[in-house]
Design a protein around this motif. Structure first.
Motif, mmCIF file in Angstrom:
data_model
loop_
_atom_site.group_PDB
_atom_site.id
_atom_site.type_symbol
_atom_site.label_atom_id
_atom_site.label_comp_id
_atom_site.label_asym_id
_atom_site.label_seq_id
_atom_site.Cartn_x
_atom_site.Cartn_y
_atom_site.Cartn_z
ATOM 1 N N SER A 53 43.696 60.034 68.234
ATOM 2 C CA SER A 53 42.424 59.434 67.842
ATOM 3 C C SER A 53 42.292 58.077 68.515
ATOM 4 N N THR A 72 32.621 60.196 65.703
ATOM 5 C CA THR A 72 31.921 59.404 64.692
ATOM 6 C C THR A 72 31.298 58.211 65.391
ATOM 7 N N GLU A 92 33.427 57.573 49.802
ATOM 8 C CA GLU A 92 34.207 58.522 50.568
ATOM 9 C C GLU A 92 33.444 59.844 50.642
ATOM 10 N N GLY A 131 39.695 57.293 59.094
ATOM 11 C CA GLY A 131 39.440 58.719 59.179
ATOM 12 C C GLY A 131 40.761 59.472 59.183
ATOM 13 N N ARG A 151 34.478 56.559 67.052
ATOM 14 C CA ARG A 151 35.825 57.105 66.871
ATOM 15 C C ARG A 151 35.828 58.525 67.429
ATOM 16 N N THR A 199 45.290 58.640 56.287
ATOM 17 C CA THR A 199 44.071 57.831 56.390
ATOM 18 C C THR A 199 44.378 56.462 55.822
ATOM 19 N N GLU A 215 31.889 62.110 60.632
ATOM 20 C CA GLU A 215 32.582 62.829 61.704
ATOM 21 C C GLU A 215 31.820 64.103 62.046
#
Length: 1768
Positions: A858, A767, A568, A929, A812, A920, A778
């Motif tokens: 998104s 992303t 992460e 994300g 993304r 998330t 991102e």
């Protein structure tokens, strides 16, 4: 700091003693305390031995208090069979309420609980002042075993040799060490020349090898001169000597106050030598590096450790630990051989306590300085710097302590009760199966709450130490200092990421001198150990460049990528100032193991006054296990060390042997010498084996494998700053000197759509994902080639610098919804790989807006071929059929997963939030994300108290969902938020997962966190058939006003009546206006249930709303992917009709069948094969004439809106409104028949209908007589006999009913509405031949392998204010040999959930027959801290065994209450056992006759008679659709074992709206043997029809043979010839014989007009009765009505006419309230029957069986209550 204290001080005794720790709990009720003397008697396992009466001296016994006593006995009684507790009954407040007694025997490690919860008071309850208490076996616990030892301490007779300082000891053995033990808790003097003896209890440590003794006083006069100590096991007499003859004095000898002594004596096989270690502590050169605090050091070696030593006796400096100092100390201890680890800490005291430690050097005295072992530190021990820790564990310079040490993350929850917080210093010690930690004072919190240990808050700490293995217990306490010392500890949670485990230790108790048991320290055991994500340690070293302004104030983050995945985003934080110019900063991280690292992303947030940062170099280190080849020099060194160790061990063994011989020469007995010699060889051989094991090096990671440090260097040498270099705040780096991916540049072109208001002012983030090297992370799209970004119809170009990702797989794109116009319509994104000169096209053509589309901000996009986005001709790209991307929508939907996220806000005060919430979702492949939750489908004002919000989150390639991260940005007036749970439903996966929370996300609540990681509760996961995507295109015709603004719905049908749910195609009114225009094609991609390979029909319709609801549909296309995803098929459903209330046939629903199928399939060679074909034998569209007959009874008609659903074996019609009658204007009037035409696809054989009305208008009640349905095509006719009310006021108050076709004999399980219905089906015989693996639908949760029997479960919830729960409860049944049933859920009928406070809930369930039940596990699926449930009593009845168990539980099933568990196993040895009579399972089938009005609403009762007795009257459960006209109903009955049956009596009570019943016949089938018994009747049970009786008797027919004969009885009743003997009352009799009884017979019709007159004989005839055989008893009574009810009866004669035999019953007594004994009911024995006595023993069983069932056999008068025998 509190120390472990010895149990007590004992005089010298010769007999061994067993200690018992007795804890007595006084109840928290008014007047519970006592001043009387309490005594206790303990009884051994079989009750043969007991302790005698023991008075518990020194106890308080106040209300709510807990008293602890240490009792020593010379006999082992544990485990105890029972205890007696009582008091002397003297004093003012002599009464006492005892809650329970808990007894722990350390020797056996068994802790037993003896509940009492009763008064010992002669004035209360039963007046007893002594009670026998029995153990609740379910609460028995295993604790650490400890053994009794005697310790003798010799103080020398030197002047001032004695001391009253607190003396501590610690003992070391082969298997571990003890905690520190305080010998003189009350500062008792050790006097010169005096021998003190102590009784101590020690765990099994194997052979002892040393002891440490010390005190902590350095003042003058506090010293102590110790001669020696001796330890002896009081059971086996093993003896150890420890010689000292040294001062423990800061002003004598070598000024040390700690001594270690090696073990000597006959038991010792090796005598270890003493060693002195030269320790040099080097303080760093940094500013403020020195400290004034007290420093403690502990050395760890191959054998043991030195214990923690205060470093005060410096050899070379007066001022200790000053900046740049190297302070030298000497530590004397029993040899440890090689020093492997150093632990050093300070106590944080003093104004300048912060300390920067450079390193520690250690060598054994006498060795050259070159042998110094260096233990580097290079870190702060400071509350305000680095990680805030004051303890460091150091490894030699060739190892990395920071990487090899384990981190234990400790969360301490303070209870939410008044006065729970504390100001004291809290400490904790962890015990594992490998080692234990120090007693660590918790000084520095990780979550930095303002005040520690406050009420309701959670404080988090980190303990970094060696791997102690799996944690099995802990000790936690406080020192009772501060203004408010008392503390209520809720629980302790320890997370060990490197182990991948999380431990929960519930406490829920006071640590306070004046509360409960007065203890300040408690030992806790884990209630739950759960698997969590396993992490590894990374050490990151970052060098900031030496250029002007190189440092940064921004938050720095990094992300690591490797062959196994990525970590992460990890923020690099420290309490010190970091990222200063020309500085090196080191960080310790815990993250997922990514395997071989191939890149690292480093960046910062750009915040603060000086965000610009020049990063020079990054080092990344982590541990890996690999095969290591030793060099010849290393092998030689290793061999030399082994040889040295062997020599040392040999020397130690020889020393012990010589000492034993020396003692023999001094005069030991010859017998003892012989025994010594005899045992020496075996002992020494075992010793040598142990030593050989000690010599062998443990290969933890396999042969030849070692854990080594792998490091990677990442060279940056660049700015991360706006306005410098490339303006980037993030950079991707690859390891230097290793082959890997190259750097690349991606040119990103963002095309905003050309629709009104398509542009956005929000911040946009992108992303990019690649096939080989992860993703770019991102990236904000900040710098465009346009001055005003993302405007309508505009293309913006951006540049992204990253490591080459390989072929791009997805992107993304999202925005943060800020700015005046945040909504954004994105057309597409084009990305050009500049290295490879390849352009990827990612079409979107959707909104990213709260108020548009599905509300998502998104989107994840897939690349498509160039031809789809850049066609040859740009003309008409906006047209529906001309857009090539339309052909890809279905495929792209299939690759994505749409999650429906439901969030429940709690009901606590101020639970709602005004902050911006994000979520998330983490899967095994990727995460979504940060997704902002802005568009709720349920509420415009989101996240209010007790609200439920639903959001849509769509993603690609997530993998299996395993974690949800929920948080907010802490903005708004009231940002604090309490979340109950999060539910994530993924239709395409067929899984709905619940993630419990039950915690605050608030800075001022709980642990202060505003982000939570939630994990799913396995028990709450719901599985169902996965959905598949359908592309549905609806074509509106080119006729006038063909378009509609109504909302269109669709249902798709497959074979065997499998269908999808009804799905509305538009999500909002804007879409309703946008779609379905005249001459248009409206395309939708929806996820619906998979109906199989063939679609047989669809149903379309609309809700008839809007300005122009009428719609003319041309046709419908449905496209779906082929099963192997290598193509698609499109089905065309022609319509060309209106769906309008003002056109055509005025219908708004149409059923369509497919005409042709167009299939596209990719072949193996890559070519596309296209095939058109017509559908073979499609279903016909049929007109059904539905004729509904309204009954001809008062109020039968209705004005409400009526709806019908028709079901056939090929599908159903869906619910249709019966609007226009074909033959009547005023529908559904009394006594009329209305005809309706329903157009639908052929339903096949119709077997069921559902009728309902909406209860509108004034006259809504409706009585339906029957329904006839006519298929106009094939002229099939179907008849449904109804005869029921649809009314809230009549019958059972229902507005909806199911009716089955008159001739239908199939399954009627659709009538099941409660779990009991499904359990009954699971028990039925029709499940015997069913393959359980093929069962689907609701029944799948109820079927199971093996023999199934019914159980009755009753659960009583406590009355505590928090006792209730809304969780779902379950049980497991455990039989002999641990045979275990599957989980049995205790579910309610629909609409009810949970267990309310003080309620008694009863459940009928079925489960595996496990034989004799030994244990039962009760639990619930609640996983949050709020899921509390207090269970007071649990009852389980097993009718097939004739047993009922009643458990008095009184325990919490809760995470935050009691012992912290949500399921508990109860041993049925604790249960009271009730004998309820063995029952046999029978399948009962009841046939109701085919006559008008044959069904009934009355209550039906049954009594069965058999050769072995009879049952009590049992009620037949009507459920909701039983006993209807021409219907056979099958259900399970539990009947006493009286077979073979002889007759059955059926009675109805004549109540209800339909009080009559036409009973045809009844069949009983024995479920065990299969034996069948039939009972025929074929007549009415009615007061008006047939035989005009509500009772009938039926003879049993077995194998076509009647089991009883028929007869008639003549009853002659003689009234006595005395004054007033006659009666006006109604008289009744029951005749008893060898074949049962007659039931109640009313004596109504006599030859005399005036019955029962004085001296009269009245005769009554009862024809057509089943013969009772020889009569034995007669019961006579009257109803005491009339003017003269009293009656004196002389005798009764009963003649059996078929046998021509008369039975005489002599009476001669009054049946009168005012005469004789006042009785109106009499039983008389037969005066002329020789077998009367025998028959009396076998007549009707008087037990009330059915009432026992209905009340779960509670207080069963027919059974015996017994206490089970108990064994150890």
């Amino acid at each position: 700091m509190m120390q472990l204290t010895l149990n007590t001080l004992f005089p010298v005794v010769s007999t061994p003693a067993i200690t018992y720790i007795v804890t007595v709990f006084t109840g928290d009720v008014r007047g519970a305390g006592t001043k009387s003397k309490i005594y206790l008697v303990m009884y051994g396992a079989r009750g043969n031995k007991n302790s005698g009466k023991i008075f518990l001296e020194g106890g308080v016994f106040d209300r709510g208090r807990t008293d602890i006593f240490h009792i020593e006995l010379a006999v082992l009684l544990s485990p105890l069979s029972r205890v007696s507790v009582g008091h002397g009954n003297v004093g003012v407040n002599r009464g006492w309420f005892c809650e329970k007694v808990v007894i722990l025997c350390p020797f056996t490690g068994i802790q037993q609980t003896f509940p009492c919860s009763n008064w010992l008071d002669e004035k209360k309850a039963d007046g007893l002042i002594e009670r026998q208490l029995y153990e609740m076996v379910s609460l028995r616990k295993k604790r650490l075993k400890k053994f009794p030892w005697s310790l003798w301490v010799w103080t020398t007779d030197l002047k001032k040799a004695g001391t009253n300082s607190p003396i501590f000891i610690q003992i070391y053995g082969q298997k571990g060490r003890t905690d520190e033990i305080l010998l003189n808790p009350n500062n008792k003097w050790f006097k010169p020349g005096i021998i003190e003896k102590f009784r101590i209890e020690l765990p099994d440590l194997g052979r002892f090898y040393k002891i440490r003794v010390w005190h902590d006083k350095r003042s003058s006069g506090s010293g102590w001169h110790l001669e020696r100590m001796t330890l002896m096991n009081t059971l086996n007499k093993d003896k150890y000597n420890f010689n000292c003859n040294r001062w423990l004095d800061a002003n004598e000898d070598d000024n040390e106050i700690v001594r270690e002594m090696t073990a000597e004596g006959p038991t010792v096989r090796r005598i270890m030598g003493m060693a002195r270690y030269h320790v040099t502590v080097c303080t760093g050169e940094l500013e403020g590096a020195g400290t004034d605090a007290n420093v403690y050091l502990c050395l760890f070696g191959d054998v043991g450790d030195t214990g923690e030593r205060l470093l005060y006796n410096c050899r070379n400096n007066t001022d200790l630990f000053e900046k740049g100092n190297a302070d030298e100390f000497t530590i004397e201890s029993v040899t440890m051989r090689n020093v492997r680890r150093v632990r050093i800490r300070h106590d944080g005291k003093g104004s300048g306590s912060g300390w920067y430690l450079d390193r520690v050097l250690v060598r054994e005295e006498g060795q050259p300085e070159s042998d110094n072992v260096e233990f580097p530190c290079l870190r702060w021990l400071d509350k305000d710097k680095d990680d805030g820790q004051l303890v460091r564990e150091l490894l030699p310079s060739d190892s990395s302590a920071t990487l090899k040490n384990f981190r234990y993350h400790i969360s301490l929850k303070t209870g939410d009760v008044s006065g729970a917080s504390t100001d004291s210093r809290v400490y904790i010690k962890l015990y594992g199966d490998k080692s234990d930690t120090i007693k660590q004072v918790l000084l520095v919190s990780d979550n930095n709450l303002k005040d520690y240990f406050e009420r309701g808050r959670v404080d988090e700490f980190t303990l970094e130490t060696l791997n102690i293995g799996n944690i099995n217990r802990l000790v936690i306490g406080h020192d009772s200092t501060g203004m408010h010392a008392s503390w209520f500890l809720g629980s302790v949670q320890i997370r060990v990421p490197r182990q991948g485990k999380q431990y929960t230790f519930p406490a829920n108790r006071w640590l306070d001198k004046n509360q409960a048991d007065g203890r300040l320290e408690v030992e806790l055991y884990p209630s739950e150990v759960v698997e969590i994500q396993k992490l590894v340690h990374y050490e990151v070293e970052i060098w900031t460049g030496d250029v002007g302004g190189a440092g940064t104030s921004a938050r720095v983050y990094m992300q690591i990528y490797g062959e196994k995945g990525k970590t992460e985003v990890l923020f690099l934080s420290s309490r010190s100032k970091v990222f200063e110019r020309a500085s090196k900063d080191t960080f310790q991280l815990e993250a997922a193991d990514v395997g071989e690292v191939y890149k690292l992303r480093l960046g910062h947030t750009g915040e603060g006054f000086g965000p610009s940062w020049f990063v020079d170099t990054v080092w990344l280190r982590h541990l890996v296990v690999r095969e290591v080849d030793l060099t010849p020099e290393e092998e030689a060194r290793k061999k030399k060390e082994k040889d040295k160790l062997r020599q040392l061990l040999k020397k130690e063994r020889l020393k012990a042997k010589l000492q034993r011989k020396k003692k023999k020469r001094k005069g030991s007995d010859e017998e003892d010498e012989g025994e010594e010699e005899e045992s020496s060889s075996s002992e020494e051989s075992s010793s040598e084996e142990e030593e050989m094991e000690e010599e062998e090096e443990e290969e933890e990671f396999g042969p030849g494998m070692q854990e080594v440090i792998e490091q990677h260097k990442f060279e940056a040498h660049r700015w991360l700053a706006r306005g410098k270099e490339d303006n980037e705040l993030v950079v991707e780096l690859v390891p230097a000197g290793k082959p890997g991916p190259e750097r690349n540049t991606y040119e990103v072109q963002v095309v905003t759509g050309n629709v009104p208001k398509a542009g956005t002012d929000a911040n946009v983030y992108l992303t990019i994902y690649g096939e080989e090297y992860g993703d770019t992370g991102e990236r904000p799209l900040k710098k465009s080639d346009k001055s005003n970004k993302f405007e309508q119809g505009q293309t913006d170009t951006f540049t992204i610098y990253a490591i080459d990702l390989g072929a791009l797989t997805k992107i993304r794109i999202r925005h943060d919804n800020t700015g005046n116009r945040a909504g954004w319509f994105l057309d597409r994104i084009d990305i050009t790989d500049m290295n490879n000169e390849i352009t990827y096209y990612f079409p979107c053509q959707r909104w990213l807006a709260v108020e548009e589309d599905d509300g998502q901000l998104s989107r994840e996009l897939l690349p498509v071929d160039e031809s789809y986005v850049l066609p040859q001709s740009e003309e008409g790209r906006g047209g529906g059929d001309n857009n090539p991307l339309d052909n890809l929508a279905l495929e792209q939907k299939d690759k994505s997963t749409t999650f429906s996220v439901t969030i429940k806000t709690g009901v606590k005060k101020n639970a709602g939030t005004d902050a911006n919430v994000f979520i998330t979702l983490f899967g095994t492949q990727d995460d979504t994300g940060m997704t902002l939750l802005k568009s709720s489908k349920t509420n415009s004002d989101k996240f209010e108290r007790d609200s439920i919000e639903i959001f849509t989150v769509e993603t690609l390639d997530l993998g299996d969902l395993w974690k949800v991260r929920l948080g907010h940005d802490n903005t708004g007036k009231a940002p604090g938020w309490f979340v109950d749970w999060v539910e994530v439903d993924a239709p395409s996966l067929g899984k709905c997962m619940t993630f419990p929370c039950g915690r605050w996300l608030a800075k001022n609540e709980d642990d202060g966190s505003i982000i939570r990681d939630l994990f799913h509760a396995e028990l709450q996961t719901r599985l169902y058939t996965p959905f598949v995507p359908y592309e549905i295109t609806l074509y509106t015709s080119d006729v006038f006003a063909a378009g509609t603004d109504a909302n269109i719905f669709i249902i798709i049908y497959g074979c065997d009546a499998v269908c999808t749910q009804q799905k509305y195609l538009c999500t909002n009114k804007r879409e309703q206006k946008q779609f379905f225009e005249r001459k248009s094609a409206s395309r939708f991609i929806v996820e619906l249930e998979d109906v199989g390979e063939i679609i047989e029909k669809i149903r379309i319709g609309h809700n008839n709303t809007g300005m122009n609801p009428g719609w003319h549909c041309s046709h419908v296309d449905i496209r779906r992917l082929l099963p192997d995803k290598d193509g698609a098929e499109t089905l065309t459903f022609p319509c060309d009709r209106w769906l309008a209330t003002s056109e055509d046939d005025k219908k708004t629903i149409r059923e369509l069948v497919p005409y042709d199928i167009f299939t596209e399939k990719y072949m193996k060679d890559g070519s596309l094969r296209q095939v058109y074909k017509e559908v073979e034998e499609p279903l016909d569209i049929v007109l059904y004439s539905v004729q509904i007959f309204t009954g001809n009874i008062p109020g039968a008609g209705t004005d409400a809106k009526v709806y019908i659903t028709i079901y056939g074996d090929l599908g159903d019609t869906g619910e249709r409104y019966l609007g226009k009658s074909e033959n009547r204007t005023n529908k559904f009037e009394r006594g009329t028949a209305d005809t309706f035409i329903i157009e639908a696809a052929d339903l096949g054989v119709i077997y069921k209908i559902k009728l309902r009305h909406d209860n509108s208008k004034w006259c809504a009640d409706w009585y339906v007589e029957k329904v006839e349905i006519w298929n106009d095509t094939n002229e099939d006719e179907f008849l449904f006999l109804c005869g029921r009310w649809l009314s809230l006021k009549k019958e059972d108050g229902r507005l909806e009913r199911l009716f089955y076709e008159k001739e239908y004999t199939g399954d009627r399980s659709s009538n099941c509405s409660s779990p009991a219905d499904f359990w009954e089906i699971a028990l039925s015989s029709k499940m015997a031949d069913v393959d359980i693996s093929t069962v689907t639908g609701p029944m799948a949760d109820y079927v199971q392998e093996g023999p199934i029997i019914p159980y009755y479960v009753s659960v009583t919830t406590g009355k505590h204010k928090d006792a209730a729960t809304d969780s779902r409860a379950f049980i497991f049944l455990i039989g002999e040999d641990d045979e275990r049933s599957k989980r049995i859920w205790l579910d309610y009928p629909r609409g009810k959930r949970g267990f309310s406070r003080g309620s008694v809930e009863e459940f009928y369930v079925a489960g595996l027959d496990v034989g004799i039940i030994k244990k039962i596990e009760l639990g619930h699926d609640g996983a949050s801290p709020e899921s509390c449930w207090l269970v007071e009593e649990l009852c389980l009845a097993v009718p097939t065994q004739g047993t009922k168990y009643m458990l008095n539980c009184n325990c919490w099933l809760a995470k935050d209450r009691g012992d912290g568990i949500t399921s508990r196993v109860f041993d049925l040895l604790d249960a009271m056992v009730v004998n309820i009579g063995v029952k046999v399972l029978y399948e009962m089938t009841v046939w109701t006759g085919d006559v008008v009005g044959g069904g009934t609403d009355s209550n039906i009762f049954m009594t069965l008679y058999g050769i072995n007795g009879s049952t009590e009257e049992m009620q037949l459960d009507k459920k909701k659709a039983r006993f209807e006209r021409e219907q056979n109903d099958t259900f399970i009955m539990e009947i006493l074992d009286i077979a073979p049956f002889t007759k059955m009596r059926i009675r109805i009570d004549g109540l209800g709206s339909r009080p009559e019943w036409f009973l045809e016949r009844i069949l009983l089938k024995n479920m065990n043997t299969g034996d069948l018994t039939m009972f025929y009747y074929g007549d009415w049970l009615s007061q008006r029809k047939g035989k005009k009786t509500l009772v009938c008797e039926m003879c049993a027919v077995i194998d076509e043979e009647e089991m009883m004969e028929w007869t008639s009885y003549t009853v002659a009743v003689k009234t006595s010839d005395i004054l007033g003997a006659g009666t006006d009352a109604n008289v009744f009799i029951i005749i008893f014989g060898e074949n049962g009884d007659s039931g109640t017979l009313a004596l109504k019709q006599s030859a005399n007009w005036n019955k029962f007159e004085r001296n009269n004989t009245d005769t009554f005839n009862f024809p057509d009765m089943l013969s009772l055989g020889h009569l034995c008893k007669l019961r006579v009574w009257h109803d005491n009505k009339g003017i003269f009810p009293g009656w004196h009866l002389s005798y009764v004669d009963v003649k059996d006419n078929s046998r021509d035999e008369t039975f005489h019953f002599q009476c001669d007594c009054w049946l009168s309230k005012s005469e004789g004994d006042g009785q109106t009911v009499r039983d008389f024995a037969c005066a002329n029957n020789k077998i009367c006595d025998e028959l009396e023993e076998t007549t009707t069983c008087e037990q009330s069986w059915e009432s026992c069932l209905l009340h779960f056999y509670q207080a069963a008068s027919c059974g015996k209550v017994s206490k089970p025998t108990r064994s150890s």
